[in-house]
Design an enzyme around this catalytic site. Sequence first.
Site, PDB file in Angstrom:
ATOM      1  N   ASP A  97       0.700  -1.015   0.053  1.00 41.08           N
ATOM      2  CA  ASP A  97      -0.011  -0.117  -0.252  1.00 41.08           C
ATOM      3  C   ASP A  97       0.785   1.221  -0.163  1.00 41.08           C
ATOM      4  OD1 ASP A  97       0.958  -0.562   2.660  1.00 41.08           O
ATOM      5  OD2 ASP A  97      -1.255  -0.262   3.732  1.00 41.08           O
ATOM      6  N   ASP A 100       7.441   3.717   3.202  1.00 43.45           N
ATOM      7  CA  ASP A 100       7.663   4.871   3.986  1.00 43.45           C
ATOM      8  C   ASP A 100       9.160   4.584   4.137  1.00 43.45           C
ATOM      9  OD1 ASP A 100       7.260   7.102   5.810  1.00 43.45           O
ATOM     10  OD2 ASP A 100       6.771   5.636   7.466  1.00 43.45           O
ATOM     11  N   THR A 101       9.706   4.185   5.312  1.00 47.33           N
ATOM     12  CA  THR A 101      11.105   4.110   5.658  1.00 47.33           C
ATOM     13  C   THR A 101      11.593   2.883   4.599  1.00 47.33           C
ATOM     14  OG1 THR A 101      10.793   2.415   7.268  1.00 47.33           O
ATOM     15  CG2 THR A 101      10.886   4.504   8.052  1.00 47.33           C
ATOM     16  N   GLY A 102      10.805   2.062   4.064  1.00 47.78           N
ATOM     17  CA  GLY A 102      11.522   1.015   3.164  1.00 47.78           C
ATOM     18  C   GLY A 102      11.704  -0.170   3.845  1.00 47.78           C
ATOM     19  N   THR A 104       9.986  -2.560   5.820  1.00 47.02           N
ATOM     20  CA  THR A 104       9.227  -3.758   5.577  1.00 47.02           C
ATOM     21  C   THR A 104       9.451  -4.190   4.159  1.00 47.02           C
ATOM     22  OG1 THR A 104       7.494  -2.480   6.725  1.00 47.02           O
ATOM     23  CG2 THR A 104       6.903  -4.393   5.510  1.00 47.02           C
ATOM     24  N   ASP A 156      -4.541   2.238   6.976  1.00 46.00           N
ATOM     25  CA  ASP A 156      -5.059   2.389   8.285  1.00 46.00           C
ATOM     26  C   ASP A 156      -4.354   3.359   9.407  1.00 46.00           C
ATOM     27  OD1 ASP A 156      -3.189   0.482   8.619  1.00 46.00           O
ATOM     28  OD2 ASP A 156      -3.774   0.340  10.735  1.00 46.00           O
ATOM     29  N   ARG A 162      -9.610   1.978   6.795  1.00 51.11           N
ATOM     30  CA  ARG A 162      -8.981   1.166   5.494  1.00 51.11           C
ATOM     31  C   ARG A 162     -10.484   1.338   4.434  1.00 51.11           C
ATOM     32  NH1 ARG A 162      -4.457  -1.789   6.813  1.00 51.11           N
ATOM     33  NH2 ARG A 162      -4.432  -2.865   8.667  1.00 51.11           N
TER      34      ARG A 162
HETATM   35  P1  IMP Z   1       7.997   1.044   6.256  1.00 47.09           P
HETATM   36  O1  IMP Z   1       8.488  -0.364   6.618  1.00 47.09           O
HETATM   37  O2  IMP Z   1       8.719   2.233   7.202  1.00 47.09           O
HETATM   38  O3  IMP Z   1       8.144   1.300   4.821  1.00 47.09           O
HETATM   39  O4  IMP Z   1       6.534   1.289   6.527  1.00 47.09           O
HETATM   40  C1  IMP Z   1       5.600   0.526   5.622  1.00 47.09           C
HETATM   41  C2  IMP Z   1       4.405   0.214   6.504  1.00 47.09           C
HETATM   42  O5  IMP Z   1       3.986   1.231   7.293  1.00 47.09           O
HETATM   43  C3  IMP Z   1       3.171   0.299   5.536  1.00 47.09           C
HETATM   44  O6  IMP Z   1       2.904  -0.932   4.981  1.00 47.09           O
HETATM   45  C4  IMP Z   1       2.035   0.794   6.395  1.00 47.09           C
HETATM   46  O7  IMP Z   1       1.506  -0.345   7.119  1.00 47.09           O
HETATM   47  C5  IMP Z   1       2.731   1.710   7.242  1.00 47.09           C
HETATM   48  N1  IMP Z   1       2.466   3.101   6.919  1.00 47.09           N
HETATM   49  C6  IMP Z   1       3.504   3.881   6.690  1.00 47.09           C
HETATM   50  N2  IMP Z   1       3.339   5.228   6.461  1.00 47.09           N
HETATM   51  C7  IMP Z   1       1.772   5.058   6.559  1.00 47.09           C
HETATM   52  C8  IMP Z   1       0.780   6.035   6.233  1.00 47.09           C
HETATM   53  O8  IMP Z   1       0.944   7.122   6.009  1.00 47.09           O
HETATM   54  N3  IMP Z   1      -0.570   5.706   6.808  1.00 47.09           N
HETATM   55  C9  IMP Z   1      -0.922   4.274   6.992  1.00 47.09           C
HETATM   56  N4  IMP Z   1       0.042   3.494   6.942  1.00 47.09           N
HETATM   57  C10 IMP Z   1       1.360   3.426   6.833  1.00 47.09           C
HETATM   58 MG    MG Z   2       1.139  -2.000   5.429  1.00 44.09          MG
END
Ligand code: IMP
Ligand code: MG
Length: 172
Positions: A97, A100-102, A104, A156, A162
């Site tokens: 979806d 963000d930080t990358g 995941t 969410d 959602r």
């Molecule tokens: P990452 O590992 O920081 O890239 O985060 C990815 C996960 O954080 C996504 O799959 C979302 O579940 C959650 N996330 C990051 N930013 C948002 C946002 O703005 N709204 C909702 N979920 C977010």
């Molecule tokens: Mg997610």
Amino acid sequence: MDITETILSKEQIHNRVDVLGRQISADYRDKELILIGILNGAFIFLADLVRTIELEIEVDFIRVASYGDATSTTGTITLSKKPELDLTGKDILLVEDIVDTGTTLAWLYDHIATYQPASIKTCTLIDKHERRETEVNVDYVGFMLNKGFLVGYGLDYAQKFRNLPEVCSMQE
Ligand code: IMP
Ligand code: MG
């Protein structure tokens, strides 16, 4: 947290998903494509995206548990639902979806690589590129945004919102 404004309208999302689907259809002609949706957030995006792809594809899901607060990922990730199809030798498109930080997506990319697929590409509805902390290649991006915390269309806040048909921003 309150919903403040609409960031992506239904029409903007619909049009962009259509373009992505056409691109994916062209890029994966004669390939054995499996789209893997990352639960829970990607379920709505994936559902719309697969219906724009004019190929014989397969669909699977994966789920991770990451430990963080309601609005960010801290980095400790474990798999809570494995893919169930045989991914070996297949062309995999991981569908998220929002990146963000990358953290995941980078973790999942490495995990999927252990099944020895023929290829792995990544697709996200929203890329918050400026917040990247872990390098990860995103091959198909719906929208590049830098607009705070977003909800709706699968995204969410503490498991709520959602079901909103548009992507909206939230603020304290
Ligand atoms: P990452 O590992 O920081 O890239 O985060 C990815 C996960 O954080 C996504 O799959 C979302 O579940 C959650 N996330 C990051 N930013 C948002 C946002 O703005 N709204 C909702 N979920 C977010
Ligand atoms: Mg997610």
